[in-house]
Write a protein that holds these residues in place. Structure first.
Motif, short mmCIF file in Angstrom:
data_model
loop_
_atom_site.label_atom_id
_atom_site.label_comp_id
_atom_site.label_asym_id
_atom_site.label_seq_id
_atom_site.Cartn_x
_atom_site.Cartn_y
_atom_site.Cartn_z
N ALA A 35 4.37 -4.63 -1.21
CA ALA A 35 3.51 -5.81 -1.26
C ALA A 35 3.42 -6.52 -2.61
O ALA A 35 3.03 -7.68 -2.65
CB ALA A 35 2.10 -5.45 -0.79
N PRO A 36 3.70 -5.86 -3.75
CA PRO A 36 3.55 -6.58 -5.02
C PRO A 36 4.34 -7.88 -5.04
O PRO A 36 5.51 -7.94 -4.66
CB PRO A 36 4.10 -5.58 -6.06
N GLY A 37 3.66 -8.95 -5.48
CA GLY A 37 4.28 -10.26 -5.54
C GLY A 37 4.13 -11.07 -4.27
O GLY A 37 4.38 -12.28 -4.27
N ARG A 38 3.71 -10.43 -3.17
CA ARG A 38 3.50 -11.17 -1.92
C ARG A 38 2.10 -11.79 -1.92
O ARG A 38 1.25 -11.44 -2.74
CB ARG A 38 3.66 -10.24 -0.71
N VAL A 39 1.86 -12.71 -0.99
CA VAL A 39 0.59 -13.41 -0.91
C VAL A 39 -0.10 -13.05 0.38
O VAL A 39 0.51 -13.08 1.46
CB VAL A 39 0.83 -14.94 -0.99
N LEU A 40 -1.38 -12.69 0.29
CA LEU A 40 -2.13 -12.28 1.47
C LEU A 40 -2.29 -13.44 2.44
O LEU A 40 -2.64 -14.56 2.06
CB LEU A 40 -3.51 -11.76 1.07
N ALA A 41 -2.05 -13.15 3.73
CA ALA A 41 -2.22 -14.15 4.78
C ALA A 41 -3.61 -14.10 5.38
O ALA A 41 -4.02 -15.03 6.07
CB ALA A 41 -1.18 -13.94 5.88
N THR A 160 -4.41 -14.62 -2.07
CA THR A 160 -4.30 -13.81 -3.29
C THR A 160 -2.87 -13.31 -3.45
O THR A 160 -2.30 -12.74 -2.51
CB THR A 160 -5.26 -12.62 -3.24
N ARG A 161 -2.29 -13.51 -4.62
CA ARG A 161 -0.98 -12.93 -4.92
C ARG A 161 -1.21 -11.48 -5.35
O ARG A 161 -1.96 -11.20 -6.28
CB ARG A 161 -0.28 -13.71 -6.04
N ILE A 162 -0.57 -10.56 -4.67
CA ILE A 162 -0.85 -9.14 -4.85
C ILE A 162 -0.20 -8.63 -6.14
O ILE A 162 1.01 -8.71 -6.32
CB ILE A 162 -0.35 -8.32 -3.65
N GLU A 163 -1.06 -8.12 -7.02
CA GLU A 163 -0.62 -7.56 -8.29
C GLU A 163 -0.89 -6.05 -8.29
O GLU A 163 -1.45 -5.50 -7.34
CB GLU A 163 -1.37 -8.23 -9.45
N MET A 168 -3.84 -0.78 -6.64
CA MET A 168 -4.73 0.34 -6.95
C MET A 168 -5.94 0.34 -6.02
O MET A 168 -6.31 1.37 -5.43
CB MET A 168 -5.19 0.26 -8.41
N LEU A 169 -6.57 -0.83 -5.85
CA LEU A 169 -7.75 -0.94 -5.00
C LEU A 169 -7.42 -0.62 -3.56
O LEU A 169 -8.12 0.18 -2.90
CB LEU A 169 -8.34 -2.35 -5.12
N LEU A 170 -6.36 -1.22 -3.03
CA LEU A 170 -6.02 -1.03 -1.62
C LEU A 170 -5.60 0.41 -1.34
O LEU A 170 -5.93 0.96 -0.29
CB LEU A 170 -4.92 -2.01 -1.22
N CYS A 414 3.33 -17.74 -11.93
CA CYS A 414 3.05 -16.30 -11.86
C CYS A 414 3.28 -15.62 -13.20
O CYS A 414 3.47 -14.41 -13.27
CB CYS A 414 3.91 -15.60 -10.81
N ALA A 415 3.27 -16.39 -14.29
CA ALA A 415 3.49 -15.82 -15.62
C ALA A 415 2.30 -16.13 -16.49
O ALA A 415 1.75 -17.23 -16.45
CB ALA A 415 4.77 -16.36 -16.24
N ALA A 416 1.89 -15.16 -17.29
CA ALA A 416 0.82 -15.40 -18.22
C ALA A 416 1.31 -16.30 -19.34
O ALA A 416 2.50 -16.34 -19.66
CB ALA A 416 0.31 -14.07 -18.79
N LEU A 417 0.39 -17.05 -19.92
CA LEU A 417 0.76 -17.87 -21.06
C LEU A 417 1.13 -16.96 -22.24
O LEU A 417 0.40 -16.03 -22.57
CB LEU A 417 -0.40 -18.78 -21.46
N GLY A 418 2.26 -17.22 -22.85
CA GLY A 418 2.67 -16.42 -24.00
C GLY A 418 2.04 -16.96 -25.27
O GLY A 418 2.47 -18.00 -25.76
N ILE A 419 1.03 -16.29 -25.76
CA ILE A 419 0.31 -16.79 -26.93
C ILE A 419 0.78 -16.05 -28.17
O ILE A 419 0.64 -14.84 -28.29
CB ILE A 419 -1.22 -16.60 -26.75
#
Length: 423
Positions: A35-41, A160-163, A168-170, A414-419
């Protein structure tokens, strides 16, 4: 698709027109490990309480503190409760307990072992009597049933995009599979007789390696789409039409083409779509780079986004048109706007929305700062590879002095801002 000249429209209008044509994708079941990277329906409700039982937050002693226990009080210790053991019956006064262990029946508090004085031991060396060093009240050092998630409560919402954190929660809730949105099926068609698709071969005279195709495949895959095909065709309408027909037959949701979309003699995409009886949604958007961008829909078929072939026009078309369309297909809302302080003054052309490659850093005052590369020509790929964000200047931005707050968008979805560190 009408061949009547289409007036240039603004970015906001073009995006609204595109999203109005987007069709939501159906759901499908997916094993949690995949499921990582997939989006909940669909929303996920907790099948159990989490924690599912009252347990100790640390090693120590379980006691009954319905009536507060005073510092200095002494308590006889009988037995112990380890993590994973079945819950013990009522003890007489106190019970040795380990972190994570069920709270024995009749007890409602845990005192940490270091906050007690050991007065006596049993013949086997286990504690027999303790003295409290501090007062103790009910609930102290106890993790209560359902404190993290009540049974039946919504723990994750559709879209929700599954990370990894969600996994861990599920997993803790015993969820073995989830309903996710089917991946968007995409076909990519790159046009141009100068394009050489095989990078393992030396370049022929006048040719360039195809970089748009590999970029789109990588970017689409990262965004959660499924690329069914990526073809490179020459500058003839017939080869483009054949590739388009193959994409339609494959049942794709979206076709992305690059090149042959402007007004030149070899820009055959608009006429080819006309022969396919496609509905033209718009052609030419007031943006830089990427103005000739075209959007159409085939009757009973996929959406088509025809991007100019210049590398940065492709990158802009992907980030600011394809990504919003994919999010809409997957039931996700628009991305939250972010802002930063502009470090490099800009003089954008009025009436055009500009997408500028930039790098970010956090200033000494704690604010986010954006520095726009001086090399914004749309053929340049090296500054793109070194950037980490887009600065977006709206049509009415006017002259932008250093210090102005501007909109920023992450370089890739899907990428964090690179600061970067402050210079």
């Amino acid at each position: 698709m009408s061949k009547i000249h289409q007036p240039m429209i603004g970015y906001a209008q073009a995006l609204q027109c595109l999203l109005a044509q987007v069709r939501s994708l159906p759901g499908e079941h997916c094993a949690l490990v995949e499921a990582p990277g997939r989006v909940l329906a669909a929303d996920i409700r907790s099948p159990i309480a989490l924690p599912s039982f009252d347990h100790a937050a640390m090693d120590g002693y379980a006691l009954c503190a319905r009536e507060p226990l005073a510092a200095g009080s002494e308590h006889v210790v009988h037995g112990s409760q380890a993590a994973g053991e079945p819950r013990k019956a009522d003890a007489i006064s106190a019970c040795e307990i380990m972190t994570g262990a069920c709270l024995p029946d009749g007890f409602d508090a845990v005192v940490a072992i270091e906050r007690t004085e050991l007065l006596d031991t049993h013949p086997d060396g286990s504690p027999a009597r303790i003295r409290l060093l501090d007062p103790l009240v009910a609930g102290y050092n106890v993790r209560h049933t359902g404190a993290d998630a009540a049974q039946g409560s919504t723990v994750l919402t559709a879209g929700t995009r599954i990370e990894a954190a969600h996994i861990m929660l599920l997993a803790a809730l015993g969820v073995a599979q989830v309903e996710v949105v089917r991946r968007a099926r995409i076909a990519v068609v790159c046009t141009g007789m100068e394009l050489q698709a095989d990078p393992s071969q030396p370049l022929a005279d006048g040719h360039i390696y195809n970089s748009n195709g590999p970029y789109l495949v990588a970017a689409l895959t990262t965004a959660g789409a499924q690329v069914l095909s990526c073809e490179t065709v020459d500058d003839t309408a017939s080869t483009f039409a054949a590739a388009l027909q193959r994409a339609v037959s494959a049942g794709v949701d979206l076709v992305i083409s690059t090149g042959a979309v402007s007004m030149g003699r070899y820009d055959f995409v608009p006429d080819t779509l006309h022969r396919f009886n496609a509905q033209l949604l718009f052609h030419k958007v007031a943006i830089r780079p990427g103005k000739p961008l075209l959007c159409a829909r085939l009757a009973e078929g996929p959406l088509i986004l025809a991007l100019p072939g210049t590398p940065m026009a492709v990158a802009v078309g992907f980030r600011f048109f394809v990504v919003p369309a994919l999010r809409a297909m997957m039931g996700q809302g628009a991305e939250a706007p972010l802002r930063a302080v502009l470090d490099t003054p800009q003089q954008p052309k009025a009436g055009m929305r500009h997408f500028l490659r930039a790098t970010l850093h956090q200033g000494a005052e704690g604010q986010l700062h954006a520095s726009v590369s001086s090399q914004q020509q749309p053929f340049r790929m090296r500054p793109f590879a070194g950037a980490d964000s887009w600065v977006v200047l709206t049509e009415d931005a006017g002259d932008c002095a250093a210090g102005k707050r501007v909109e920023i968008v992450s370089l890739e979805p899907c990428a964090a801002l690179g600061i970067r560190p402050s210079p």
